[in-house]
Write a protein that holds these residues in place. Structure first.
Motif, PDB file in Angstrom:
ATOM      1  N   UNK A 281      25.097 -43.128  25.620  1.00  0.00           N
ATOM      2  CA  UNK A 281      26.326 -43.543  24.915  1.00  0.00           C
ATOM      3  C   UNK A 281      25.970 -43.987  23.502  1.00  0.00           C
ATOM      4  N   UNK A 282      26.879 -43.705  22.573  1.00  0.00           N
ATOM      5  CA  UNK A 282      26.660 -44.142  21.198  1.00  0.00           C
ATOM      6  C   UNK A 282      27.970 -44.661  20.612  1.00  0.00           C
ATOM      7  N   UNK A 283      27.874 -45.744  19.835  1.00  0.00           N
ATOM      8  CA  UNK A 283      29.077 -46.327  19.221  1.00  0.00           C
ATOM      9  C   UNK A 283      29.534 -45.451  18.062  1.00  0.00           C
ATOM     10  N   UNK A 284      30.833 -45.282  17.940  1.00  0.00           N
ATOM     11  CA  UNK A 284      31.373 -44.598  16.756  1.00  0.00           C
ATOM     12  C   UNK A 284      30.992 -45.466  15.554  1.00  0.00           C
ATOM     13  N   UNK A 285      30.456 -44.846  14.537  1.00  0.00           N
ATOM     14  CA  UNK A 285      29.999 -45.622  13.385  1.00  0.00           C
ATOM     15  C   UNK A 285      28.494 -45.711  13.336  1.00  0.00           C
ATOM     16  N   UNK A 286      27.872 -45.554  14.502  1.00  0.00           N
ATOM     17  CA  UNK A 286      26.405 -45.598  14.536  1.00  0.00           C
ATOM     18  C   UNK A 286      25.832 -44.196  14.345  1.00  0.00           C
ATOM     19  N   UNK A 287      26.712 -43.205  14.294  1.00  0.00           N
ATOM     20  CA  UNK A 287      26.214 -41.817  14.215  1.00  0.00           C
ATOM     21  C   UNK A 287      26.507 -41.179  12.860  1.00  0.00           C
TER      22      UNK A 287
END
Lengths: 184, 295
Positions: free
Chosen positions: A177-183
């Motif tokens: 999982x990855x936070x929107x904004x961290x990618x």
């Protein structure tokens, strides 16, 4: 794929090339249509930066039409595609209108400050907020790591992460999982 | 037969009721003459509401302009006569607006009927109001955007609900008697369908036994209910309420036979007035007082 939409350009292209304020419902609806048109040209999965940097005033009606309705459409089971949004260039006065409409609908967004840091705006419960913050800190992570970092019981973490993905605040990526904004 | 309606010496939100009391018994197809000869002062509400009176009459009404030079010249500066000449058969001296530098008229009387008009109003108010709100009313520079948002939402009430065009005006003045401070006043008036009829048009809406203008105002202004089923609706007036709460302001809305007000501590108005003389549409006034800071 990361897409960038400058709202002032969409406003001028879809409504009137003299306007710089996002006010009134018809204006908001026309701008949202413009955004959706651009989204329809992207792949099945996309992350779009919605940029408010060159927008003057944003009123509640327009915030509702653009931010709230866009999120509701893509958080719905019948969403036309898997789209995520990062909101950039949001001033204090924009935030006032955006927070109000998000609270009204129980929604949340990820907003990016000028220094690149990201924050959650809107309505989230405590486990959701902790899970998102853990994700933002760790980068792409597995659910077990996120459960440990956020202090969430392992049997509950999948439900919390699933809710964040459905709410367009996080995305599943390569089994993690990855936070929107961290990618970006 | 022509019925003469006397305009009071000071024409504002409160005294306008005197006009409506005289007007109420006169059939709409009967000619009326509004006699403003002795009127010396008018608020933005008084002037915009006066224009809506003409919209409610089947027979073009007559209006006698104020005799006082200063008053007539001020009415001209607000842009009143530009629209009055179209709506009324004018009598007396109609002053022409002259270009002047400094003015307490932040926004001349401006017609509002469609979304584009709201863009125009918001664009103009931002250019002119920012410095005045900060310097004269001690309102935080950041809050000037909120002022424009408030104005936008108030005007949209006409576009979304009235069913016909109305007017907006914004002005600052010193409210010596009641407050001893400067205020900025927004007036948004229309002679459209009004709150009760607008809410009644909502599909599937069930009305309670005591459904009337007062209750319709409570629903819309206090509870944020709208004729639209869309849950995002009704946020405009809620936003206006929040803004006036933050800046110790006052909001009052008249519609049909009732008038509701969000009353700050500096004012002695009543929260709800009912059984007023009937008048179509909605007439709104927003008052933001000068902020007193500890020095």
């Amino acid at each position: 794929m990361i897409n960038h939409i400058d709202l002032s350009t969409v406003l001028r292209r879809t409504v009137c090339d003299l306007y710089s304020d996002l006010v009134t419902r018809p204006t908001g609806a026309a701008v949202r249509d413009g955004i959706e048109k651009q989204l329809s040209e992207l792949g099945d999965r996309s992350l779009t930066v919605i940029d408010f940097s060159h927008v003057g005033l944003l009123d509640y009606s327009c915030a509702d039409e653009i931010v709230a309705k866009l999120l509701m459409r893509y958080a719905d089971d019948s969403a036309p595609r898997d789209a995520y949004f990062l909101f950039r260039g949001v001033s204090d006065s924009h935030l006032d209108a955006i927070e109000t409409v998000l609270e009204r609908h129980g929604l949340a967004i990820v907003a990016q400050a000028d220094d690149g840091s990201v924050m959650l705006v809107g309505t989230l419960d405590d486990p959701e907020r902790r899970a998102w913050e853990a994700m933002n800190k760790l980068g792409r992570s597995m659910s077990a790591d996120l459960a440990r970092e956020a202090g969430i019981a392992p049997e509950q973490v999948e439900r919390v992460l699933g809710a964040l993905c459905k709410r367009r605040l996080a995305m599943e990526l390569d089994g993690g999982y990855v936070a929107v904004g961290a990618v970006t | 037969m022509t019925t003469v309606i006397n305009l009071p010496p000071s024409l504002d939100e409160k005294t306008f009721e005197v006009v409506l009391e005289q007007l109420a018994p006169v059939p709409i197809d009967e000619k009326v003459l509004l006699d403003g000869r002795h009127t010396r002062w008018a608020s933005p509400y008084g002037l915009t509401a006066l224009l809506t009176v003409a919209q409610t009459r089947a027979e073009k009404p007559a209006l006698v302009a104020p005799e006082a030079e200063e008053t007539g010249s001020y009415w001209a500066r607000t842009g009143f006569f530009k629209y009055a000449e179209e709506l009324f058969e004018m009598h007396g001296t109609v002053h022409r607006a002259r270009a002047s530098g400094e003015s307490d008229v932040l926004l001349e009387i401006t017609p509002v009927a469609k979304s584009e008009d709201v863009h125009e109003v918001v664009g103009r108010i931002q250019q002119k109001s920012s410095a005045i709100l900060v310097k004269e009313l001690n309102i935080d520079a950041k809050a000037t955007m909120g002022f424009a948002m408030t104005l936008s939402e108030a005007c949209q009430n006409i576009v979304e609900h009235a069913g016909r065009g109305g007017w907006v005006a914004v002005q600052t003045y010193r409210w010596q008697k009641r407050l001893g401070r400067r205020v900025v006043v927004i007036a948004v008036c229309d002679a459209g369908v009004g709150f009760r009829q607008s809410l009644e048009s909502a599909q599937g809406r069930r009305m309670s036994d005591r459904w009337d203008d007062g209750m319709a105002l409570e629903e819309a202004v206090i509870r944020g209910v709208s004729r639209f089923r869309d849950p995002g609706r009704g946020q405009g007036l809620a936003g206006v309420r929040r803004y006036i709460g933050r800046w110790d302001g006052k909001l009052s809305v008249r519609s049909g036979t009732a008038r509701i007000a969000i009353v700050p501590s500096w004012d002695e108005d009543v929260p709800l007035e009912e059984k007023l003389p009937p008048f179509p549409g909605a007439q709104m006034q927003i008052t933001i007082p000068e902020r007193i800071t500890d020095r």
